[in-house]
Design a protein around this motif. Sequence first.
Motif, PDB file in Angstrom:
ATOM      1  N   TYR A  48       0.944  -0.917  -0.063  1.00  0.00           N
ATOM      2  CA  TYR A  48      -0.011  -0.086  -0.096  1.00  0.00           C
ATOM      3  C   TYR A  48       0.853   1.202   0.034  1.00  0.00           C
ATOM      4  CZ  TYR A  48      -3.554  -3.204   1.525  1.00  0.00           C
ATOM      5  OH  TYR A  48      -4.339  -4.457   1.799  1.00  0.00           O
ATOM      6  N   VAL A  49       2.020   1.151   0.516  1.00  0.00           N
ATOM      7  CA  VAL A  49       2.873   2.637   0.992  1.00  0.00           C
ATOM      8  C   VAL A  49       3.920   2.519  -0.026  1.00  0.00           C
ATOM      9  CG1 VAL A  49       1.972   2.539   3.220  1.00  0.00           C
ATOM     10  CG2 VAL A  49       4.301   1.397   2.675  1.00  0.00           C
ATOM     11  N   PHE A  50       4.514   1.361  -0.731  1.00  0.00           N
ATOM     12  CA  PHE A  50       5.647   1.682  -1.361  1.00  0.00           C
ATOM     13  C   PHE A  50       5.511   2.472  -2.760  1.00  0.00           C
ATOM     14  CE2 PHE A  50       8.600   0.408  -4.989  1.00  0.00           C
ATOM     15  CZ  PHE A  50       9.772   0.237  -4.135  1.00  0.00           C
ATOM     16  N   GLY A  51       6.343   3.463  -2.626  1.00  0.00           N
ATOM     17  CA  GLY A  51       6.697   4.467  -3.887  1.00  0.00           C
ATOM     18  C   GLY A  51       5.761   5.500  -3.681  1.00  0.00           C
ATOM     19  N   LYS A  52       4.854   5.610  -2.799  1.00  0.00           N
ATOM     20  CA  LYS A  52       3.879   6.571  -2.399  1.00  0.00           C
ATOM     21  C   LYS A  52       4.642   7.836  -2.408  1.00  0.00           C
ATOM     22  CE  LYS A  52       0.157   4.544  -3.098  1.00  0.00           C
ATOM     23  NZ  LYS A  52      -0.678   4.444  -4.587  1.00  0.00           N
ATOM     24  N   ARG A  53       4.197   9.250  -2.981  1.00  0.00           N
ATOM     25  CA  ARG A  53       4.915  10.308  -2.823  1.00  0.00           C
ATOM     26  C   ARG A  53       4.138  11.123  -1.660  1.00  0.00           C
ATOM     27  NH1 ARG A  53       7.562  11.740  -7.499  1.00  0.00           N
ATOM     28  NH2 ARG A  53       6.871  13.921  -7.647  1.00  0.00           N
ATOM     29  N   ALA A  54       5.176  11.742  -0.851  1.00  0.00           N
ATOM     30  CA  ALA A  54       4.365  12.408   0.215  1.00  0.00           C
ATOM     31  C   ALA A  54       5.160  13.589   0.682  1.00  0.00           C
ATOM     32  CB  ALA A  54       4.742  11.515   1.567  1.00  0.00           C
ATOM     33  N   VAL A  55       4.245  14.835   1.011  1.00  0.00           N
ATOM     34  CA  VAL A  55       4.537  16.136   1.419  1.00  0.00           C
ATOM     35  C   VAL A  55       4.554  16.051   2.713  1.00  0.00           C
ATOM     36  CG1 VAL A  55       3.821  18.531   1.634  1.00  0.00           C
ATOM     37  CG2 VAL A  55       3.833  17.347  -0.885  1.00  0.00           C
ATOM     38  N   ILE A  56       5.564  16.220   3.308  1.00  0.00           N
ATOM     39  CA  ILE A  56       5.545  16.485   5.106  1.00  0.00           C
ATOM     40  C   ILE A  56       6.052  17.972   5.213  1.00  0.00           C
ATOM     41  CG2 ILE A  56       6.056  14.192   5.469  1.00  0.00           C
ATOM     42  CD1 ILE A  56       8.775  14.590   5.502  1.00  0.00           C
ATOM     43  N   TYR A  57       5.412  18.506   6.543  1.00  0.00           N
ATOM     44  CA  TYR A  57       5.659  19.773   6.805  1.00  0.00           C
ATOM     45  C   TYR A  57       5.188  19.988   8.338  1.00  0.00           C
ATOM     46  CZ  TYR A  57       0.585  20.034   6.632  1.00  0.00           C
ATOM     47  OH  TYR A  57      -0.770  19.866   6.886  1.00  0.00           O
ATOM     48  N   GLY A  58       5.920  21.020   8.876  1.00  0.00           N
ATOM     49  CA  GLY A  58       5.946  21.269  10.335  1.00  0.00           C
ATOM     50  C   GLY A  58       7.408  21.721  10.840  1.00  0.00           C
TER      51      GLY A  58
END
Length: 457
Positions: free
Chosen positions: A312-322
Amino acid sequence: MATISKPISSTRNACKLCAPLGASLVFKGIEGCVPLIHGSQGCSTYIRRYMISHYKEPVDIASTNFSEEAAVFGGGQNFVTGINNIIKQYNPAVIGVASTCLSETIGEDVDALIRDYTGQNKHTPLFFNVSTPSYCGTHMNGFHQAAIAAVARFAKSGKTGSHINIFPGFVSPADIRYLKELCIDFKITATLFPDYSETLDNVHTREYQLVPSGGTTIAELEKTGSALATIEFGTVFNRGVKNSVGNSIASAGEWLLDKMSVANNQIGFPIGIDASDKFFNVLAGLTQSPMPEKHQKERGRLIDAYVDAHKYVFGKRAVIYGEEDFVIALAAFLHEIGMKPVLVASGAASGVLKSALDEIVGPGNDICIADGSDFATMREIMQELKPDIMIGNSKGYYIAREMKIPLVRAGFPIHDRFGASRIHHIGYRGTQELFDRIVNALIEYKQENSPVGYKYI
Protein backbone atom coordinates in the motif's frame (compact mmCIF):
# COMPACT_ATOMS: atom_id res chain seq x y z
CA MET A 1 17.89 17.81 -3.90
CA ALA A 2 16.39 21.19 -4.68
CA THR A 3 16.19 23.89 -2.04
CA ILE A 4 13.51 26.52 -2.58
CA SER A 5 14.85 29.93 -1.54
CA LYS A 6 13.18 32.47 -3.77
CA PRO A 7 12.78 36.07 -2.53
CA ILE A 8 9.59 36.53 -0.53
CA SER A 9 8.10 39.97 -0.05
CA SER A 10 5.52 38.77 2.45
CA THR A 11 4.52 35.62 4.31
CA ARG A 12 1.29 34.11 3.03
CA ASN A 13 -0.21 31.75 5.62
CA ALA A 14 2.86 31.02 7.71
CA CYS A 15 4.10 27.48 8.26
CA LYS A 16 5.19 28.43 11.77
CA LEU A 17 3.85 30.05 14.95
CA CYS A 18 5.17 32.75 17.25
CA ALA A 19 8.11 32.32 19.63
CA PRO A 20 6.21 33.18 22.87
CA LEU A 21 3.78 30.34 22.11
CA GLY A 22 6.62 27.84 22.24
CA ALA A 23 7.86 29.37 25.49
CA SER A 24 4.35 29.12 26.95
CA LEU A 25 4.30 25.37 26.26
CA VAL A 26 7.45 24.99 28.35
CA PHE A 27 5.94 27.13 31.12
CA LYS A 28 2.85 24.88 31.12
CA GLY A 29 5.19 21.92 31.62
CA ILE A 30 6.41 23.21 35.01
CA GLU A 31 4.40 22.48 38.15
CA GLY A 32 2.57 25.51 39.52
CA CYS A 33 3.74 27.83 36.73
CA VAL A 34 1.67 30.64 35.21
CA PRO A 35 2.92 32.09 31.89
CA LEU A 36 3.14 35.87 31.55
CA ILE A 37 3.50 37.46 28.13
CA HIS A 38 5.21 40.84 28.39
CA GLY A 39 3.54 42.66 25.53
CA SER A 40 0.13 43.31 24.03
CA GLN A 41 -3.09 41.55 24.94
CA GLY A 42 -3.36 40.23 21.40
CA CYS A 43 -0.23 38.10 21.82
CA SER A 44 -1.61 36.16 24.77
CA THR A 45 -5.02 35.83 23.11
CA TYR A 46 -3.39 34.38 19.99
CA ILE A 47 -1.48 31.82 22.09
CA ARG A 48 -4.54 30.83 24.12
CA ARG A 49 -6.60 30.37 20.97
CA TYR A 50 -4.08 27.99 19.38
CA MET A 51 -3.42 25.97 22.53
CA ILE A 52 -7.06 25.65 23.60
CA SER A 53 -8.15 24.60 20.11
CA HIS A 54 -5.45 21.92 19.92
CA TYR A 55 -5.44 20.56 23.48
CA LYS A 56 -9.13 21.11 24.30
CA GLU A 57 -8.17 22.33 27.77
CA PRO A 58 -8.59 25.76 29.42
CA VAL A 59 -5.29 27.63 29.10
CA ASP A 60 -4.65 30.79 31.08
CA ILE A 61 -1.90 33.02 29.66
CA ALA A 62 -1.44 36.30 31.52
CA SER A 63 -0.46 39.51 29.75
CA THR A 64 1.08 42.83 30.78
CA ASN A 65 -1.36 44.38 28.29
CA PHE A 66 0.78 46.99 26.53
CA SER A 67 -1.04 50.09 25.39
CA GLU A 68 0.26 52.90 23.18
CA GLU A 69 1.57 54.62 26.32
CA ALA A 70 3.50 51.54 27.43
CA ALA A 71 4.94 51.16 23.96
CA VAL A 72 6.36 54.69 24.16
CA PHE A 73 7.36 55.01 27.81
CA GLY A 74 8.01 51.36 28.70
CA GLY A 75 5.98 48.61 30.29
CA GLY A 76 7.46 48.65 33.80
CA GLN A 77 4.24 49.66 35.53
CA ASN A 78 2.25 47.18 33.46
CA PHE A 79 4.69 44.49 34.55
CA VAL A 80 4.19 45.25 38.24
CA THR A 81 0.41 45.38 37.86
CA GLY A 82 0.41 42.12 35.93
CA ILE A 83 2.52 40.30 38.51
CA ASN A 84 0.35 41.57 41.37
CA ASN A 85 -2.79 40.39 39.60
CA ILE A 86 -1.31 36.94 38.92
CA ILE A 87 -0.28 36.49 42.56
CA LYS A 88 -3.66 37.67 43.79
CA GLN A 89 -5.72 35.47 41.48
CA TYR A 90 -3.54 32.37 40.98
CA ASN A 91 -1.00 32.27 43.81
CA PRO A 92 1.49 30.44 41.55
CA ALA A 93 4.71 28.78 42.62
CA VAL A 94 6.48 29.98 39.46
CA ILE A 95 5.94 32.74 36.93
CA GLY A 96 7.51 32.30 33.49
CA VAL A 97 7.91 35.57 31.61
CA ALA A 98 8.22 35.67 27.82
CA SER A 99 8.95 38.86 25.92
CA THR A 100 7.30 39.75 22.62
CA CYS A 101 8.20 41.65 19.48
CA LEU A 102 6.91 44.89 21.00
CA SER A 103 8.69 44.70 24.36
CA GLU A 104 11.92 43.59 22.66
CA THR A 105 11.75 46.37 20.08
CA ILE A 106 11.53 49.10 22.73
CA GLY A 107 14.37 47.46 24.66
CA GLU A 108 12.61 46.35 27.84
CA ASP A 109 15.06 44.97 30.43
CA VAL A 110 12.97 42.16 31.88
CA ASP A 111 15.81 40.96 34.12
CA ALA A 112 15.86 44.39 35.76
CA LEU A 113 12.07 44.44 36.12
CA ILE A 114 12.18 41.09 37.93
CA ARG A 115 15.06 42.22 40.20
CA ASP A 116 13.21 45.41 41.11
CA TYR A 117 10.00 43.55 41.86
CA THR A 118 11.56 40.80 43.97
CA GLY A 119 13.71 43.37 45.77
CA GLN A 120 10.68 45.40 46.80
CA ASN A 121 8.32 42.51 47.63
CA LYS A 122 8.73 39.63 50.06
CA HIS A 123 7.50 36.05 49.53
CA THR A 124 7.27 36.34 45.76
CA PRO A 125 6.93 33.34 43.42
CA LEU A 126 10.00 32.00 41.66
CA PHE A 127 10.68 33.81 38.39
CA PHE A 128 12.48 33.02 35.20
CA ASN A 129 12.26 34.80 31.88
CA VAL A 130 13.11 34.22 28.27
CA SER A 131 13.69 36.50 25.29
CA THR A 132 11.25 35.47 22.54
CA PRO A 133 10.78 38.10 19.83
CA SER A 134 9.06 36.37 16.93
CA TYR A 135 11.10 38.23 14.35
CA CYS A 136 14.08 36.15 15.51
CA GLY A 137 12.57 32.70 15.10
CA THR A 138 9.58 30.40 15.33
CA HIS A 139 7.61 28.74 18.14
CA MET A 140 10.31 26.06 18.29
CA ASN A 141 12.99 28.66 18.95
CA GLY A 142 10.82 30.00 21.78
CA PHE A 143 10.35 26.46 23.08
CA HIS A 144 14.06 25.69 23.21
CA GLN A 145 14.95 29.15 24.53
CA ALA A 146 12.54 28.63 27.43
CA ALA A 147 13.82 25.10 28.11
CA ILE A 148 17.40 26.39 28.27
CA ALA A 149 16.35 29.33 30.47
CA ALA A 150 14.48 27.06 32.91
CA VAL A 151 17.40 24.66 33.29
CA ALA A 152 19.86 27.54 33.62
CA ARG A 153 17.65 29.10 36.31
CA PHE A 154 16.96 26.02 38.45
CA ALA A 155 19.55 23.27 37.82
CA LYS A 156 22.01 22.65 40.65
CA SER A 157 25.29 20.82 40.35
CA GLY A 158 26.10 18.03 42.77
CA LYS A 159 27.26 14.47 43.12
CA THR A 160 26.24 12.47 40.06
CA GLY A 161 23.17 10.38 40.79
CA SER A 162 21.57 7.38 39.13
CA HIS A 163 18.68 9.36 37.64
CA ILE A 164 18.56 10.65 34.06
CA ASN A 165 17.06 13.60 32.25
CA ILE A 166 14.73 13.14 29.30
CA PHE A 167 14.06 16.28 27.26
CA PRO A 168 11.61 15.08 24.60
CA GLY A 169 11.08 18.40 22.84
CA PHE A 170 7.71 19.34 21.39
CA VAL A 171 5.79 16.05 21.53
CA SER A 172 2.20 15.27 22.49
CA PRO A 173 0.96 14.67 26.05
CA ALA A 174 0.38 11.03 25.01
CA ASP A 175 4.04 10.77 23.99
CA ILE A 176 5.15 12.10 27.37
CA ARG A 177 2.98 9.55 29.18
CA TYR A 178 4.52 6.86 26.99
CA LEU A 179 8.00 7.99 28.08
CA LYS A 180 6.93 7.76 31.72
CA GLU A 181 5.75 4.21 31.09
CA LEU A 182 9.14 3.39 29.53
CA CYS A 183 10.95 4.70 32.61
CA ILE A 184 8.85 2.41 34.82
CA ASP A 185 9.52 -0.56 32.54
CA PHE A 186 13.28 0.12 32.56
CA LYS A 187 13.15 0.76 36.34
CA ILE A 188 14.84 4.13 36.06
CA THR A 189 14.13 7.46 37.73
CA ALA A 190 13.94 10.27 35.21
CA THR A 191 13.16 13.96 35.06
CA LEU A 192 10.98 14.59 32.03
CA PHE A 193 10.99 18.22 31.02
CA PRO A 194 8.79 19.89 30.02
CA ASP A 195 5.97 17.68 31.26
CA TYR A 196 2.58 18.99 30.13
CA SER A 197 1.05 15.52 29.95
CA GLU A 198 -1.46 16.53 32.65
CA THR A 199 -1.57 20.31 32.50
CA LEU A 200 -2.62 20.19 28.83
CA ASP A 201 -4.53 16.88 28.93
CA ASN A 202 -5.97 16.65 32.41
CA VAL A 203 -8.69 14.55 33.99
CA HIS A 204 -12.15 16.02 34.49
CA THR A 205 -12.49 17.88 37.78
CA ARG A 206 -15.66 19.17 39.38
CA GLU A 207 -14.03 22.48 40.27
CA TYR A 208 -12.07 24.59 37.78
CA GLN A 209 -8.32 24.46 38.50
CA LEU A 210 -6.80 27.91 38.16
CA VAL A 211 -3.37 26.27 38.00
CA PRO A 212 -3.75 22.72 36.63
CA SER A 213 -2.06 19.88 38.47
CA GLY A 214 0.97 18.19 36.97
CA GLY A 215 4.22 19.37 35.46
CA THR A 216 7.92 18.96 36.15
CA THR A 217 8.60 20.04 39.74
CA ILE A 218 11.22 22.58 40.71
CA ALA A 219 12.93 19.87 42.77
CA GLU A 220 13.19 17.73 39.65
CA LEU A 221 14.58 20.65 37.65
CA GLU A 222 17.17 21.23 40.36
CA LYS A 223 18.27 17.58 40.04
CA THR A 224 18.92 17.89 36.30
CA GLY A 225 22.36 19.27 37.12
CA SER A 226 23.40 16.07 38.93
CA ALA A 227 21.91 13.53 36.53
CA LEU A 228 23.79 10.52 35.22
CA ALA A 229 23.01 11.62 31.67
CA THR A 230 20.55 13.48 29.48
CA ILE A 231 18.57 12.13 26.54
CA GLU A 232 17.05 14.75 24.28
CA PHE A 233 15.16 14.32 21.04
CA GLY A 234 16.03 16.47 18.08
CA THR A 235 18.53 17.35 15.39
CA VAL A 236 18.12 21.08 14.87
CA PHE A 237 17.13 22.54 18.26
CA ASN A 238 18.16 26.23 18.15
CA ARG A 239 21.03 25.88 15.73
CA GLY A 240 21.35 28.80 13.38
CA VAL A 241 19.60 31.16 15.81
CA LYS A 242 21.42 33.46 18.20
CA ASN A 243 20.19 33.05 21.74
CA SER A 244 20.62 34.83 25.04
CA VAL A 245 22.84 32.20 26.65
CA GLY A 246 25.41 31.78 23.90
CA ASN A 247 25.12 30.97 20.24
CA SER A 248 26.96 27.65 20.65
CA ILE A 249 24.32 26.31 23.06
CA ALA A 250 21.28 25.13 21.13
CA SER A 251 19.48 23.01 23.73
CA ALA A 252 18.97 22.45 27.44
CA GLY A 253 21.03 19.26 27.24
CA GLU A 254 23.93 21.15 25.70
CA TRP A 255 23.72 23.73 28.49
CA LEU A 256 23.94 21.00 31.17
CA LEU A 257 26.86 19.38 29.37
CA ASP A 258 28.70 22.68 29.08
CA LYS A 259 28.00 24.04 32.56
CA MET A 260 27.60 20.94 34.74
CA SER A 261 29.28 18.15 32.74
CA VAL A 262 26.10 16.06 32.44
CA ALA A 263 26.62 13.63 29.55
CA ASN A 264 24.26 14.42 26.68
CA ASN A 265 22.72 11.94 24.24
CA GLN A 266 21.08 13.73 21.34
CA ILE A 267 19.03 11.50 19.04
CA GLY A 268 16.43 12.31 16.45
CA PHE A 269 12.76 11.96 17.31
CA PRO A 270 12.28 8.17 17.68
CA ILE A 271 9.77 7.72 14.86
CA GLY A 272 10.36 4.51 12.91
CA ILE A 273 12.14 1.29 13.79
CA ASP A 274 15.69 2.52 13.24
CA ALA A 275 15.21 5.74 15.24
CA SER A 276 13.37 3.90 18.02
CA ASP A 277 16.13 1.29 18.15
CA LYS A 278 18.66 4.04 18.78
CA PHE A 279 16.56 5.42 21.63
CA PHE A 280 16.01 2.03 23.26
CA ASN A 281 19.72 1.22 22.91
CA VAL A 282 20.61 4.42 24.77
CA LEU A 283 18.12 3.53 27.52
CA ALA A 284 19.49 0.00 27.74
CA GLY A 285 23.04 1.31 27.93
CA LEU A 286 22.27 3.80 30.69
CA THR A 287 20.31 1.26 32.74
CA GLN A 288 22.51 -1.75 31.94
CA SER A 289 19.37 -3.76 31.29
CA PRO A 290 17.86 -5.32 28.15
CA MET A 291 14.75 -4.06 26.43
CA PRO A 292 11.67 -5.31 28.32
CA GLU A 293 9.77 -8.09 26.54
CA LYS A 294 6.67 -5.92 26.14
CA HIS A 295 8.59 -3.48 23.96
CA GLN A 296 10.37 -6.25 22.05
CA LYS A 297 6.96 -7.55 21.05
CA GLU A 298 5.79 -4.07 20.04
CA ARG A 299 8.85 -3.86 17.79
CA GLY A 300 8.11 -7.27 16.31
CA ARG A 301 4.49 -6.39 15.59
CA LEU A 302 5.64 -3.18 13.89
CA ILE A 303 8.00 -5.12 11.61
CA ASP A 304 5.14 -7.48 10.75
CA ALA A 305 2.92 -4.49 9.94
CA TYR A 306 5.60 -3.07 7.62
CA VAL A 307 5.60 -6.36 5.70
CA ASP A 308 1.80 -6.62 5.57
CA ALA A 309 1.25 -3.05 4.33
CA HIS A 310 4.27 -2.68 2.03
CA LYS A 311 2.08 -3.01 -1.07
CA TYR A 312 0.00 0.00 0.00
CA VAL A 313 2.81 2.44 0.81
CA PHE A 314 5.76 1.57 -1.44
CA GLY A 315 6.59 4.33 -3.89
CA LYS A 316 3.88 6.70 -2.65
CA ARG A 317 4.87 10.37 -2.88
CA ALA A 318 4.45 12.40 0.30
CA VAL A 319 4.60 16.04 1.35
CA ILE A 320 5.61 16.55 4.97
CA TYR A 321 5.65 19.87 6.80
CA GLY A 322 5.95 21.32 10.29
CA GLU A 323 8.76 21.85 12.80
CA GLU A 324 12.21 21.03 11.44
CA ASP A 325 13.04 18.30 13.96
CA PHE A 326 9.65 16.72 13.36
CA VAL A 327 9.85 16.69 9.55
CA ILE A 328 13.39 15.29 9.65
CA ALA A 329 12.11 12.38 11.76
CA LEU A 330 9.13 11.89 9.44
CA ALA A 331 11.40 11.89 6.38
CA ALA A 332 13.55 9.15 7.92
CA PHE A 333 10.43 7.13 8.77
CA LEU A 334 8.94 7.44 5.27
CA HIS A 335 12.28 6.48 3.72
CA GLU A 336 12.28 3.41 5.98
CA ILE A 337 8.85 2.21 4.83
CA GLY A 338 9.49 2.81 1.13
CA MET A 339 7.57 6.04 0.69
CA LYS A 340 9.16 8.98 -1.11
CA PRO A 341 9.19 12.42 0.56
CA VAL A 342 8.96 14.73 -2.46
CA LEU A 343 8.59 17.97 -0.47
CA VAL A 344 9.87 18.66 3.04
CA ALA A 345 8.73 22.06 4.24
CA SER A 346 9.09 24.13 7.38
CA GLY A 347 8.54 27.72 8.39
CA ALA A 348 11.91 27.71 10.14
CA ALA A 349 15.20 28.32 8.35
CA SER A 350 18.05 27.04 10.51
CA GLY A 351 20.11 25.94 7.52
CA VAL A 352 20.33 22.42 8.98
CA LEU A 353 17.46 20.80 7.07
CA LYS A 354 19.35 19.96 3.86
CA SER A 355 22.35 18.34 5.55
CA ALA A 356 20.07 16.34 7.86
CA LEU A 357 18.05 14.99 4.94
CA ASP A 358 21.23 14.23 2.96
CA GLU A 359 22.36 12.10 5.89
CA ILE A 360 19.06 10.22 5.97
CA VAL A 361 18.36 9.67 2.27
CA GLY A 362 21.83 10.19 0.83
CA PRO A 363 23.22 13.12 -1.17
CA GLY A 364 22.05 13.64 -4.72
CA ASN A 365 18.43 12.84 -3.95
CA ASP A 366 15.61 14.76 -5.58
CA ILE A 367 13.70 15.81 -2.46
CA CYS A 368 12.45 19.38 -2.70
CA ILE A 369 13.27 21.35 0.46
CA ALA A 370 11.29 24.47 1.33
CA ASP A 371 12.69 25.90 4.55
CA GLY A 372 11.56 29.31 5.73
CA SER A 373 8.46 28.55 3.70
CA ASP A 374 4.76 29.33 3.93
CA PHE A 375 1.70 27.42 2.79
CA ALA A 376 1.13 29.54 -0.31
CA THR A 377 4.63 28.66 -1.54
CA MET A 378 4.07 25.00 -0.68
CA ARG A 379 0.84 25.01 -2.68
CA GLU A 380 2.63 26.40 -5.74
CA ILE A 381 5.40 23.80 -5.55
CA MET A 382 2.96 20.91 -5.05
CA GLN A 383 1.15 21.58 -8.33
CA GLU A 384 4.17 20.17 -10.17
CA LEU A 385 5.12 17.45 -7.68
CA LYS A 386 1.70 15.74 -7.69
CA PRO A 387 1.99 14.01 -4.29
CA ASP A 388 -0.20 11.14 -3.12
CA ILE A 389 -0.52 12.26 0.50
CA MET A 390 0.25 15.09 2.93
CA ILE A 391 1.44 14.60 6.52
CA GLY A 392 1.36 17.56 8.86
CA ASN A 393 -0.86 19.85 10.88
CA SER A 394 -4.34 21.16 10.15
CA LYS A 395 -3.13 24.31 8.41
CA GLY A 396 -2.40 22.34 5.24
CA TYR A 397 -5.94 21.04 4.90
CA TYR A 398 -7.05 23.55 2.27
CA ILE A 399 -4.24 22.39 -0.04
CA ALA A 400 -5.10 18.72 0.46
CA ARG A 401 -8.75 19.50 -0.23
CA GLU A 402 -7.94 21.43 -3.39
CA MET A 403 -5.61 18.72 -4.70
CA LYS A 404 -8.00 15.95 -3.59
CA ILE A 405 -5.36 13.99 -1.66
CA PRO A 406 -5.50 12.64 1.89
CA LEU A 407 -4.04 14.54 4.83
CA VAL A 408 -2.74 12.62 7.85
CA ARG A 409 -2.80 15.06 10.73
CA ALA A 410 0.26 15.06 12.96
CA GLY A 411 2.19 17.63 14.96
CA PHE A 412 0.80 21.03 15.98
CA PRO A 413 -1.69 22.65 15.57
CA ILE A 414 -4.58 20.28 14.90
CA HIS A 415 -7.74 22.39 14.99
CA ASP A 416 -10.16 20.37 12.86
CA ARG A 417 -10.02 16.95 14.51
CA PHE A 418 -10.61 15.70 18.04
CA GLY A 419 -8.01 14.00 20.25
CA ALA A 420 -4.82 15.81 19.23
CA SER A 421 -3.45 15.44 22.78
CA ARG A 422 -3.72 11.68 22.50
CA ILE A 423 -1.93 11.19 19.18
CA HIS A 424 1.17 9.03 19.62
CA HIS A 425 4.19 9.77 17.45
CA ILE A 426 7.24 8.21 19.09
CA GLY A 427 8.63 4.78 19.90
CA TYR A 428 7.51 1.49 18.39
CA ARG A 429 3.98 2.06 19.65
CA GLY A 430 3.70 5.59 18.32
CA THR A 431 5.21 4.55 15.00
CA GLN A 432 2.69 1.71 14.75
CA GLU A 433 -0.22 4.10 15.24
CA LEU A 434 1.19 6.62 12.76
CA PHE A 435 1.90 3.87 10.22
CA ASP A 436 -1.64 2.51 10.52
CA ARG A 437 -3.10 5.98 9.98
CA ILE A 438 -1.00 6.57 6.86
CA VAL A 439 -1.85 3.16 5.38
CA ASN A 440 -5.56 3.57 6.08
CA ALA A 441 -5.58 7.09 4.62
CA LEU A 442 -4.13 5.71 1.37
CA ILE A 443 -6.57 2.78 1.34
CA GLU A 444 -9.53 5.06 2.01
CA TYR A 445 -8.47 7.39 -0.80
CA LYS A 446 -8.24 4.48 -3.26
CA GLN A 447 -11.57 3.13 -2.08
CA GLU A 448 -13.43 6.46 -2.23
CA ASN A 449 -12.04 7.28 -5.69
CA SER A 450 -12.72 3.89 -7.22
CA PRO A 451 -15.59 3.64 -9.74
CA VAL A 452 -16.66 0.36 -8.15
CA GLY A 453 -15.90 0.98 -4.46
CA TYR A 454 -13.89 -1.89 -3.03
CA LYS A 455 -15.36 -3.73 -0.06
CA TYR A 456 -12.20 -5.81 0.26
CA ILE A 457 -8.79 -4.36 -0.43
